[in-house]
Design an enzyme around this catalytic site. Structure first.
Site, PDB file in Angstrom:
ATOM      1  N   HIS A 260       0.837  -1.208   0.000  1.00  0.00           N
ATOM      2  CA  HIS A 260       0.000   0.000   0.000  1.00  0.00           C
ATOM      3  C   HIS A 260       0.875   1.264   0.000  1.00  0.00           C
ATOM      4  O   HIS A 260       0.694   2.157  -0.834  1.00  0.00           O
ATOM      5  CB  HIS A 260      -0.908  -0.041   1.242  1.00  0.00           C
ATOM      6  CG  HIS A 260      -1.840   1.125   1.364  1.00  0.00           C
ATOM      7  ND1 HIS A 260      -3.147   1.068   0.927  1.00  0.00           N
ATOM      8  CD2 HIS A 260      -1.670   2.364   1.870  1.00  0.00           C
ATOM      9  CE1 HIS A 260      -3.739   2.239   1.156  1.00  0.00           C
ATOM     10  NE2 HIS A 260      -2.864   3.053   1.738  1.00  0.00           N
ATOM     11  N   GLU A 261       1.821   1.308   0.902  1.00  0.00           N
ATOM     12  CA  GLU A 261       2.691   2.494   0.976  1.00  0.00           C
ATOM     13  C   GLU A 261       3.551   2.622  -0.278  1.00  0.00           C
ATOM     14  O   GLU A 261       3.817   3.737  -0.751  1.00  0.00           O
ATOM     15  CB  GLU A 261       3.560   2.465   2.234  1.00  0.00           C
ATOM     16  CG  GLU A 261       2.795   2.440   3.568  1.00  0.00           C
ATOM     17  CD  GLU A 261       1.747   3.547   3.724  1.00  0.00           C
ATOM     18  OE1 GLU A 261       1.936   4.639   3.160  1.00  0.00           O
ATOM     19  OE2 GLU A 261       0.712   3.295   4.374  1.00  0.00           O
ATOM     20  N   HIS A 264       1.646   4.490  -2.835  1.00  0.00           N
ATOM     21  CA  HIS A 264       1.749   5.942  -2.622  1.00  0.00           C
ATOM     22  C   HIS A 264       3.117   6.462  -3.092  1.00  0.00           C
ATOM     23  O   HIS A 264       3.224   7.495  -3.737  1.00  0.00           O
ATOM     24  CB  HIS A 264       1.612   6.271  -1.127  1.00  0.00           C
ATOM     25  CG  HIS A 264       0.198   6.245  -0.608  1.00  0.00           C
ATOM     26  ND1 HIS A 264      -0.809   7.010  -1.159  1.00  0.00           N
ATOM     27  CD2 HIS A 264      -0.373   5.582   0.431  1.00  0.00           C
ATOM     28  CE1 HIS A 264      -1.954   6.812  -0.467  1.00  0.00           C
ATOM     29  NE2 HIS A 264      -1.705   5.940   0.491  1.00  0.00           N
ATOM     30  N   GLU A 290      -4.844   7.839  -3.076  1.00  0.00           N
ATOM     31  CA  GLU A 290      -5.319   6.584  -2.505  1.00  0.00           C
ATOM     32  C   GLU A 290      -5.593   5.554  -3.610  1.00  0.00           C
ATOM     33  O   GLU A 290      -5.423   4.355  -3.387  1.00  0.00           O
ATOM     34  CB  GLU A 290      -6.581   6.851  -1.673  1.00  0.00           C
ATOM     35  CG  GLU A 290      -6.985   5.721  -0.753  1.00  0.00           C
ATOM     36  CD  GLU A 290      -6.046   5.521   0.450  1.00  0.00           C
ATOM     37  OE1 GLU A 290      -5.175   6.386   0.703  1.00  0.00           O
ATOM     38  OE2 GLU A 290      -6.195   4.473   1.118  1.00  0.00           O
TER      39      GLU A 290
END
Lengths: 496, 496
Positions: A260-261, A264, A290
């Site tokens: 997830h990070e 980003h 997101e």
């Protein structure tokens, strides 16, 4: 006549202050010794005051307006100045007094939130939160004419987002998700026991480093550290920091929050480096940010293809725990569905109920239909209604998120919008990139990253979320893509 | 009438910017990914420009002068304002143009120094260094009336330091040290082979952490990280960072440079926390700072008593390498004396020749008696004269230190002054603290730290180096203490 170069110099100097503050914040979350907290807070306040002062100076507005009158400005330059003028106009609405009162109220709320969690009693948080809500109403009122007071706050996080739009989005999404949830629970909710064994922290860390490398994170332009809550921050497109946390009893926690990070971070590393300090060097919006994290975490990371790729890697690090697993077991583990109390631990399907409940709650608070005192009751009723479960206490209820104590109202909806954009973008990418699934199964995510770079990252803030979405998929946001994606993942009939 | 509170607020805000810059610098030396260097440089320039602008603003001078006219000001407040006015007056002498030209010339010199080291050829550095020297002459000329042009630059690092004073200090010290060196080399120069075995990095790191704890470093108000060159920095008295480097082939390298940095750090942690951002919250001077690092590194850390304390600790980490050693072997290893080419690796006795040579060289450059082109020749001649050795190349000669490329002229002498102050202070502490040696042998350095806190740290910048020295030892700096300390350590006759 002012020059564009003058504008760039001023903007970069302001960016230098803001990024310096970001370094101090990153340090605060990763390495700051406990006694350093007091003056660190003061240092951060000073930097943010200085950036605000420099940005809202009278002659900044004049510079921007004069530049816009210059017909020779390039498209890129004009777009930067237009967006800066928008930001400037908004920032100028905040009086020094309001900024200070918001800051003080947030500080107080944050401390009483900590204390309320310690005592597991929402009432400890109530008074300070109520004061903050009043301030947010004041803030909404100075931000201009909006159809709904909550719109002003939504707009702070997602330009153009409105209650009218979100009511439609959630109105379409939630009933369909409720049906989907029943179907999945009846058919096969998955099983994540294989991820709940003991996984040594060192090996998890090493695997994480291999993983972020494989996903295309540029280690020469960023790094990973550990923190209590994972986050991504950047100090330029060439210095993007992610953090992770490790739970030795849960491999999924570290693994998929790292992906997830990285999502980003890939966005930040893909922003145009030569637009440092300017709007076109920034992300389009929170929901688009997101969309990138969720696309990598879910559409890529929780796919069957990715499980095929990552399992042999995991087996090298954890032969005892995972040696006998096959990719389908891993796939069912990382896609387990179950109604639960904590948003950050929710699966892809039930996640949106958590967001919607907070959205309804914030909207009602701003409208004055709900008072802070009634939050725990509202919370209980909504969790029972949508998820069929009852929070046993406040820590697992209305005290679970830090956002309100920071004064962040209007932020949560961007989480759901991000998932929907992710599904919509990924569907277009699949069509544009033949063999994508097979590529992912071999860990070859380069073509997907290149597609995202070209279609999302390279534009910076040039387009709004909606403009970007229409450029990519020839239509505005639609929850159809997300629903189709979930139905496909859980093997449900697409015609239903 | 302005209030003292107003002054404190302004000063703390400027400190917030300077400490923010220090955080960015710390990060640059410890964790910055390579591609982040470009914009990090820009961020640091912006912060330092902003701090300079805020500090040298016209109304700051007015505020300071008006405050000094306030007869009700407390002594502490008055001393802060007086010192700030001194700093202000000095800072105002720098035009924006000079600051920029110095900054640009340093940047260029730094890069050509790197390149010169790569090519091992001083001539690559020559042109940029010469330009920088001309600028330093210009700087010296604007800084006011000094008896010698070098005095102005010395004064930047050590208030009150002059060529006249340093010529006396070195004039007394060096001939005596030359005699001492011959005596020691004839009697017993020591043997450090025991420290040159293989010592695993992890174990060294763990020992280092235990050591800094034992020495009284407050880990809740600071931390240790790794960097290429060890340094100490602080962002408040409650956030003091040290770094270390580890050489697996040399235990002494990490160990005693860690003690050195801890000495700096204990000083920073002992500064009055409530004087944050004000002169009385700062160190007295560079030489006093260095006195603290050297006192812990040498007077404590290289003592027989400390070797008795630390050996059993080391034997726990390195039983194979040190299991059979005794404290005397360790003592002779950490006190080995030998003329050598590299200042940072020099022993306590020969160290001052290195400093003196740089002092003579800088002084001659500023006087115009020496030109940059002639530095390598001067270097060779001086090293032969004082140490009897010849640098085989420029990397081991005039290119070894980074200081000049940063524009730091006048800094080196503070290293020697620090050693002399350390010996003088330690001698007074020994008299004041009965049983000190036995305490050190048991790792009980608390009483010594408390003594330094009271006599040095707590005063911040209230006194000059000389005032502080006279308060502590009832006389100005004298190299007698250092000579006596060295004679005692090497078992030489004190009456000689």
């Amino acid at each position: 006549m002012p020059t564009y170069d003058e504008y760039v110099r001023r903007m970069q100097r302001i960016a230098d202050i803001r990024y310096a503050a970001a370094v101090l914040q990153w340090d605060q979350e990763t390495y700051l010794p406990p006694k350093g907290a007091h003056y660190r807070g003061q240092q951060l306040s000073s930097l943010s005051e200085m950036a605000h002062e420099a940005f809202t100076a009278d002659d900044m507005g004049q510079l921007l307006r004069e530049l816009l009158a210059d017909a020779t400005l390039s498209d890129t330059a004009r777009r930067n100045v237009e967006l800066t003028l928008e930001d400037y106009t908004k920032s100028r609405r905040y009086s020094a007094s309001l900024v200070r009162r918001l800051c003080e109220a947030s500080n107080r709320s944050f401390h009483s939130w900590i204390e309320a969690r310690r005592q597991n009693d929402f009432r400890v948080f109530e008074k300070d939160l109520a004061a903050l809500v009043e301030l947010k109403k004041e803030e909404a009122s100075i931000l201009g004419d909006f159809a709904h007071p909550y719109d002003a706050l939504l707009n702070e996080y997602e330009k153009g987002a409105t209650v009218a739009q979100l009511d439609v989005v959630f109105g379409e999404l939630l009933p369909r998700l409720k049906g989907l949830l029943s179907e999945i629970l009846a058919k096969d909710p998955g099983d994540d026991r294989i991820l709940k064994q003991h996984f040594a922290a060192d090996a998890q860390w090493q695997w994480g480093l291999e993983l972020i490398h494989d996903l295309g994170f540029d280690e020469a332009a960023g790094r990973q550290d550990r923190s209590e809550h994972p986050f991504t921050t950047s100090f330029s497109a060439q210095d993007v920091r992610i953090t992770t946390r490790i739970d030795e009893g849960d491999l999924g926690n570290m693994g998929w929050s790292t992906i997830h990070e990285v999502g980003h971070a890939l966005y930040e590393q893909g922003l145009p480096a030569d637009q440092y300090g300017l709007p076109l060097g920034e992300a389009a919006s929170l929901s688009i940010h997101e969309s990138q994290s969720r696309l990598w975490e879910n559409n890529v990371g929780r796919s069957r293809a990715f499980c095929r790729f990552v399992l042999p890697q995991l087996q090298r690090y954890f032969p005892d725990q995972l040696g006998h697993a096959d990719a389908e077991v891993l796939f069912r583990a990382v896609n387990k569905v179950a109604p639960s109390l904590i948003r950050t631990e929710a699966d892809e399907v039930t996640y949106h109920f958590h967001v919607f409940i907070r959205y309804e709650l914030e909207k009602s608070l701003l409208e004055g239909r709900l008072s802070v005192r009634d939050i725990p009751g509202f919370w209980k009723e909504q969790y029972e209604k949508w998820l069929g479960i009852t929070p046993p206490d406040d820590k697992q209820g209305a005290l679970q998120d830090v956002h309100w104590s920071h004064g962040s109202f209007g932020y949560f909806p961007t989480y759901s919008l991000g998932s929907l954009y992710a599904a919509q973008f990924f569907s277009v990418a699949e069509a544009a990139l033949p063999g994508l699934e097979e590529n992912i199964a071999h860990g070859e995510t380069g073509p997907l990253l290149a597609w995202l770079r070209e279609n999302v990252h390279a534009h910076g803030r040039r387009f709004t979320s909606d403009e970007l979405c229409r450029r990519i998929s020839a239509q505005s946001l639609s929850s159809d893509y997300f629903i189709r994606y979930i139905r496909a993942k859980y093997g449900l009939d697409q015609s239903a």
